[in-house]
Enzyme design. Structure first.
Site, PDB file in Angstrom:
ATOM      1  N   HIS A  90     -10.468 -15.502  -4.736  1.00  0.00           N
ATOM      2  CA  HIS A  90      -9.133 -15.642  -5.013  1.00  0.00           C
ATOM      3  C   HIS A  90      -8.660 -14.200  -4.854  1.00  0.00           C
ATOM      4  CE1 HIS A  90      -9.849 -19.815  -6.818  1.00  0.00           C
ATOM      5  NE2 HIS A  90      -9.554 -19.959  -5.738  1.00  0.00           N
ATOM      6  N   ALA A  91      -7.688 -14.084  -4.040  1.00  0.00           N
ATOM      7  CA  ALA A  91      -7.140 -12.665  -3.526  1.00  0.00           C
ATOM      8  C   ALA A  91      -6.505 -11.913  -4.782  1.00  0.00           C
ATOM      9  CB  ALA A  91      -6.180 -12.681  -2.206  1.00  0.00           C
ATOM     10  N   GLU A  93      -7.069 -11.979  -7.902  1.00  0.00           N
ATOM     11  CA  GLU A  93      -7.858 -11.884  -9.177  1.00  0.00           C
ATOM     12  C   GLU A  93      -8.618 -10.389  -8.814  1.00  0.00           C
ATOM     13  OE1 GLU A  93     -10.108 -15.391  -9.435  1.00  0.00           O
ATOM     14  OE2 GLU A  93      -8.315 -16.734  -9.382  1.00  0.00           O
ATOM     15  N   ARG A 139      -3.380 -16.379  -3.151  1.00  0.00           N
ATOM     16  CA  ARG A 139      -4.572 -16.868  -3.713  1.00  0.00           C
ATOM     17  C   ARG A 139      -5.523 -17.338  -2.607  1.00  0.00           C
ATOM     18  NH1 ARG A 139      -6.429 -20.360  -8.281  1.00  0.00           N
ATOM     19  NH2 ARG A 139      -7.467 -22.368  -7.501  1.00  0.00           N
ATOM     20  N   ASN A 156     -11.895 -21.854  -3.172  1.00  0.00           N
ATOM     21  CA  ASN A 156     -12.672 -22.497  -4.002  1.00  0.00           C
ATOM     22  C   ASN A 156     -12.479 -24.120  -4.325  1.00  0.00           C
ATOM     23  OD1 ASN A 156     -15.048 -22.467  -5.852  1.00  0.00           O
ATOM     24  ND2 ASN A 156     -13.400 -22.288  -7.641  1.00  0.00           N
ATOM     25  N   ARG A 157     -11.803 -24.878  -3.141  1.00  0.00           N
ATOM     26  CA  ARG A 157     -11.875 -25.947  -2.839  1.00  0.00           C
ATOM     27  C   ARG A 157     -12.239 -26.749  -1.544  1.00  0.00           C
ATOM     28  NH1 ARG A 157     -10.513 -24.752  -7.118  1.00  0.00           N
ATOM     29  NH2 ARG A 157      -8.880 -25.400  -8.774  1.00  0.00           N
ATOM     30  N   HIS A 212     -14.464 -14.787 -11.285  1.00  0.00           N
ATOM     31  CA  HIS A 212     -12.879 -15.093 -11.172  1.00  0.00           C
ATOM     32  C   HIS A 212     -12.086 -14.428 -12.304  1.00  0.00           C
ATOM     33  CE1 HIS A 212     -13.164 -18.245  -7.835  1.00  0.00           C
ATOM     34  NE2 HIS A 212     -14.311 -18.316  -8.346  1.00  0.00           N
ATOM     35  N   TYR A 265     -10.525 -27.316 -16.025  1.00  0.00           N
ATOM     36  CA  TYR A 265      -9.705 -28.517 -15.650  1.00  0.00           C
ATOM     37  C   TYR A 265     -10.559 -29.027 -14.589  1.00  0.00           C
ATOM     38  CZ  TYR A 265      -8.352 -24.456 -12.753  1.00  0.00           C
ATOM     39  OH  TYR A 265      -8.106 -23.243 -11.995  1.00  0.00           O
ATOM     40  N   GLU A 287     -14.595 -16.649 -15.822  1.00  0.00           N
ATOM     41  CA  GLU A 287     -13.142 -16.563 -15.698  1.00  0.00           C
ATOM     42  C   GLU A 287     -13.121 -15.390 -16.513  1.00  0.00           C
ATOM     43  OE1 GLU A 287     -10.678 -17.819 -13.930  1.00  0.00           O
ATOM     44  OE2 GLU A 287     -11.666 -19.622 -13.037  1.00  0.00           O
TER      45      GLU A 287
END
Length: 335
Positions: A90-91, A93, A139, A156-157, A212, A265, A287
């Site tokens: 994710h850009a 982060e 992102r 990431n999906r 992440h 989540y 994270e």
């Protein structure tokens, strides 16, 4: 009620982006690991690490991004068993790529007792994969959707695991959303390239670690549903507990750990679920700092402590995995 965390957001952004004209390219010995670097600076550093440590560091590309940039990987070490670490999926982060650089620096340049355990492994390290500078909070990937005039897919999906994501499974089907899963699995060249490489080498890759931010958590499968624990749940939980304990020993920073779906989540199409489904039982997503005060704008002053404590956690995972390999002779409880 409300609380203002950052009174001048633009000023904080400018501290970390293009307003650093005095920061010039330097040699490896002078390279500053405690600042955020641009894509060009990171790739120059990767080439230099490869050139100055050819016996320990190999550099190659696994493919190209949507915009044609090479997806470079650093291979650190020459052992048979391997660990994959990716940062910057994710850009926005930025602490992710900073950690991957820190990790390579520690393994390559230092030979103390704390680092020696890592030399039992080959590490495939994607130091940065997306990293867009036009929008500090971007992102997704950069692919185009001409129908909606929106760019990008959440990388990431977009992995091929479980049922392909739908809006009620922790991903969005709308191209303009941050968690857009894409038109089909591995639609993004970045995801497809990494998945192809991991499939090719999955017999030797014993752990998958994705870096992440933010939340201060260590997550493992499953991400895509609340019910059903993976067969390797006990293995994962024990490794995560040891890792967060090691991390805490550095500065007393607490991390939560557990299955991604219940600890953070529900999300579907995640890389850790894919890795586990493809025979890599040690599949984790960090994270990193913090818990929301700075969020994605983690100050450069916190790069050092964040990377230092995360190194301890990764070392604990590698150490535990090494013992498990020796005990079970590489027989893991796959699903």
């Amino acid at each position: 009620s409300h609380r203002v965390f950052i009174s001048n957001l633009q000023k904080e952004i400018e501290k970390q982006t293009g307003y650093r004209s005095s920061r010039k390219r330097r040699s490896e010995a002078q390279y500053d690991y405690e600042v955020y670097h641009s894509l060009e600076e990171i790739q120059s550093w990767m080439f230099e690490m490869n050139q100055t440590h050819p016996d320990l560091v190999d550099m190659f590309s696994v493919g190209k991004s949507y915009e044609g940039r090479p997806l470079y990987v650093l291979q650190v070490g020459e052992k048979k068993k391997a660990v994959w670490i990716d940062c910057g999926v994710h850009a926005r982060e930025w602490i992710g790529p900073a950690f991957c650089q820190w990790f390579v620096k520690e393994v390559v340049l230092f030979n103390n007792a704390q680092i020696k355990i890592l030399r039992h492994w080959v590490f495939f390290t994607v130091t940065v994969s997306l990293f867009v500078l036009q929008d500090r909070f971007w992102r997704k990937t950069r692919s185009k959707n001409h129908k909606f005039h929106c760019r990008g897919v959440d990388a990431n999906r977009n992995w091929k695991c479980s049922l392909f994501p739908s809006p009620d499974e922790g991903a969005s089907s709308h191209p303009c959303d941050d968690t857009y899963c894409g038109p089909y699995p591995e639609s993004e060249p970045e995801v497809k390239a990494v998945a192809k490489f991991l499939r090719k080498h999955k017999k030797r890759i014993k752990a998958y670690i994705s870096i992440h931010a933010y939340a201060q958590m260590l997550l493992y499968p499953y991400s895509y549903k609340y019910r059903s624990r993976p067969c390797a749940f006990t293995l994962q939980e024990s490794a995560a507990q040891n890792a967060v304990t090691a991390l805490y020993s550095a500065y007393g920073v607490r991390y939560r750990y557990g299955p991604a779906s219940t600890t953070l989540y529900v999300s579907s199409g995640s890389s850790i679920d894919w890795a586990y489904r493809n025979g890599i039982p040690y599949a984790f997503a960090f994270e990193l700092r913090d818990t929301g005060y700075f969020g994605f704008l983690l100050p450069e002053s916190l790069i050092n402590p964040t990377c230092t404590e995360t190194m301890r956690a990764v070392k604990a995972i590698a150490s535990g995995l090494l013992k498990k390999c020796e005990t079970d002779r590489d027989r893991f409880p796959y699903i």
